[in-house]
Design a protein around this motif. Sequence first.
Motif, PDB file in Angstrom:
ATOM      1  N   TYR A 279      -6.676  -6.724  -5.395  1.00 31.47           N
ATOM      2  CA  TYR A 279      -5.248  -6.615  -5.725  1.00 31.47           C
ATOM      3  C   TYR A 279      -4.546  -5.529  -4.916  1.00 31.47           C
ATOM      4  O   TYR A 279      -3.371  -5.680  -4.543  1.00 31.47           O
ATOM      5  CB  TYR A 279      -5.045  -6.392  -7.230  1.00 31.47           C
ATOM      6  CG  TYR A 279      -5.549  -5.083  -7.784  1.00 31.47           C
ATOM      7  CD1 TYR A 279      -4.824  -3.912  -7.633  1.00 31.47           C
ATOM      8  CD2 TYR A 279      -6.754  -5.023  -8.481  1.00 31.47           C
ATOM      9  CE1 TYR A 279      -5.293  -2.708  -8.152  1.00 31.47           C
ATOM     10  CE2 TYR A 279      -7.222  -3.830  -9.003  1.00 31.47           C
ATOM     11  CZ  TYR A 279      -6.490  -2.677  -8.829  1.00 31.47           C
ATOM     12  OH  TYR A 279      -6.941  -1.485  -9.342  1.00 31.47           O
ATOM     13  N   GLU A 280      -5.250  -4.432  -4.599  1.00 32.24           N
ATOM     14  CA  GLU A 280      -4.612  -3.360  -3.834  1.00 32.24           C
ATOM     15  C   GLU A 280      -4.327  -3.804  -2.402  1.00 32.24           C
ATOM     16  O   GLU A 280      -3.286  -3.470  -1.828  1.00 32.24           O
ATOM     17  CB  GLU A 280      -5.467  -2.095  -3.875  1.00 32.24           C
ATOM     18  CG  GLU A 280      -5.495  -1.460  -5.255  1.00 32.24           C
ATOM     19  CD  GLU A 280      -6.145  -0.086  -5.279  1.00 32.24           C
ATOM     20  OE1 GLU A 280      -5.406   0.902  -5.237  1.00 32.24           O
ATOM     21  OE2 GLU A 280      -7.375  -0.038  -5.342  1.00 32.24           O
TER      22      GLU A 280
ATOM     23  N   LYS B 143       3.151  -1.549  -9.818  1.00 31.23           N
ATOM     24  CA  LYS B 143       2.646  -0.274  -9.283  1.00 31.23           C
ATOM     25  C   LYS B 143       2.224   0.647 -10.432  1.00 31.23           C
ATOM     26  O   LYS B 143       1.166   1.286 -10.381  1.00 31.23           O
ATOM     27  CB  LYS B 143       3.733   0.411  -8.452  1.00 31.23           C
ATOM     28  CG  LYS B 143       4.089  -0.305  -7.159  1.00 31.23           C
ATOM     29  CD  LYS B 143       3.148   0.005  -6.022  1.00 31.23           C
ATOM     30  CE  LYS B 143       3.422   1.343  -5.406  1.00 31.23           C
ATOM     31  NZ  LYS B 143       2.613   1.571  -4.191  1.00 31.23           N
TER      32      LYS B 143
ATOM     33  N   ILE C 292      -1.075  -0.557 -12.196  1.00 35.27           N
ATOM     34  CA  ILE C 292      -2.307  -0.250 -11.453  1.00 35.27           C
ATOM     35  C   ILE C 292      -2.743   1.182 -11.748  1.00 35.27           C
ATOM     36  O   ILE C 292      -3.923   1.458 -12.011  1.00 35.27           O
ATOM     37  CB  ILE C 292      -2.089  -0.459  -9.942  1.00 35.27           C
ATOM     38  CG1 ILE C 292      -1.960  -1.959  -9.644  1.00 35.27           C
ATOM     39  CG2 ILE C 292      -3.225   0.150  -9.129  1.00 35.27           C
ATOM     40  CD1 ILE C 292      -1.511  -2.278  -8.230  1.00 35.27           C
TER      41      ILE C 292
ATOM     42  N   LYS D 224      -0.555  -4.053  -0.628  1.00 35.82           N
ATOM     43  CA  LYS D 224      -0.175  -3.468   0.668  1.00 35.82           C
ATOM     44  C   LYS D 224       0.437  -4.527   1.575  1.00 35.82           C
ATOM     45  O   LYS D 224       1.429  -4.278   2.263  1.00 35.82           O
ATOM     46  CB  LYS D 224      -1.403  -2.836   1.330  1.00 35.82           C
ATOM     47  CG  LYS D 224      -1.849  -1.526   0.693  1.00 35.82           C
ATOM     48  CD  LYS D 224      -3.081  -0.959   1.392  1.00 35.82           C
ATOM     49  CE  LYS D 224      -3.553   0.321   0.702  1.00 35.82           C
ATOM     50  NZ  LYS D 224      -4.805   0.841   1.306  1.00 35.82           N
TER      51      LYS D 224
END
Length: 444
Positions: free
Chosen positions: A132-133, A160, A163, A137
């Motif tokens: 997911y990160e 954001k 997370i 990005k």
Amino acid sequence: MIIGLGHNIRRRRKKLGLTQAELAEGIISVPYLSLIENEKAHPKPDILNPLAKRLRTSQKELLGVTDRHVLRKAENLIDKIRNALVYEDDQEAQSNLEELKQLADLIADPKVLIKTDLLEINCLIHFSEATYEEKLKAFETKWEQLEDDANLMVWYLRIKGNILFMKDQLDQALFYYKEAEKVIPQVTDELEKAYIYGNLGKTYLLSSNPSLGILYTEKAIAIMMRKDRWMEMCSMLNILGACHTHKGDYKDAIACFERVLRIADQFNFSKMLLSRTFHELGVCYLKLKDYNQAIASLHRSLEVVQPEKLPDWEVGSVHRVLCQTYLATGRLNQAEEHITQAISLLKGRERMKTECLIFLGQIHYLRENYAEFSQCYQEAIDTFLQLGTPEKVAHAAHTLGTYYIHSGHREEGVHYLLLAVEYYHRLVPGYDFDVLFPEPLQLT
């Protein structure tokens, strides 16, 4: 609408792996292409046609024109996926997401494409997928002018924050939720407002500010009621009840949890919601020192979810509270059994896992294993300092400092008590007043 042609040109160019110079060559200058992509210039057909050919697409698609039937189908899938995530129907969410991603190739409307990308990231987080990160990005590179649409900006900021919340980085999560709150006056999506209020309420609860937690959670509940979103409303009621428990308003807390159970009787809710309700009830009864009711509710929390399965960290959280309950009744063997299970299940949830060290330390203390007790507390304090949780640092340092003073280790005791003072001060700032006396009054 600023998000449009320029974004579609940039998106298509990047998808094909073209630089601005490669796309512009023989058609327009690179600076002019940059202006177009940033929505500061609008090309005429004699420029747009060759750009579209080089991008292997049509003028129509670059302009963001999509068949209305396709758009309606996409919006319907988006709603289905969001609902499936709320109702913990992972299989339906996954299948609808795959269909939506296939449909995206026929869509030029950037709003729908942004929603699709945000939903994919949402699902990856929900399914605990490590990618997911990386996807986030890529999303941030792809959609550079997201702030031009308040509804989408709030959704992005919420992700954001979520997370960071998952990583127990509550201060950083709160930053993004508060940034989203600033945009709320421009938001037209009522559910997005409710989600932000709910996230703020939950974060303030875990940051030991239940009064603000109540304020924001009640805002979320009011919106969910207007929208007939009963499942989400019950989730908010669980948070509201937990806030009341934290404040010591146990009657109000139990009223919230019982309301959830009554509503759940009328709907086919996910068993996970009921599990969380019984969990919070167990915590409330623990605070009331009604240990039998606490144990019954906590075991019910684990039983009711079958055959569905709670995430490991939630099961671990229930075992942690069971440990507290058995600890309060002096049943150290049962307490140790549950805290051992909790620690093994709370990987990735550093705050909760570290709280378990406190309870393990208490068990060691009651068994007169003082070296193990102090080791647990020292390790917990170090981690709480890294996580930035002042209340937990203050309480743990206070306990350890008091122990050292009473056991004759004055230097260590003073060190930890001073640390406790420092962090208590961060929780309750001192009142500022002048050191010098005021000038005497001139009496006449």
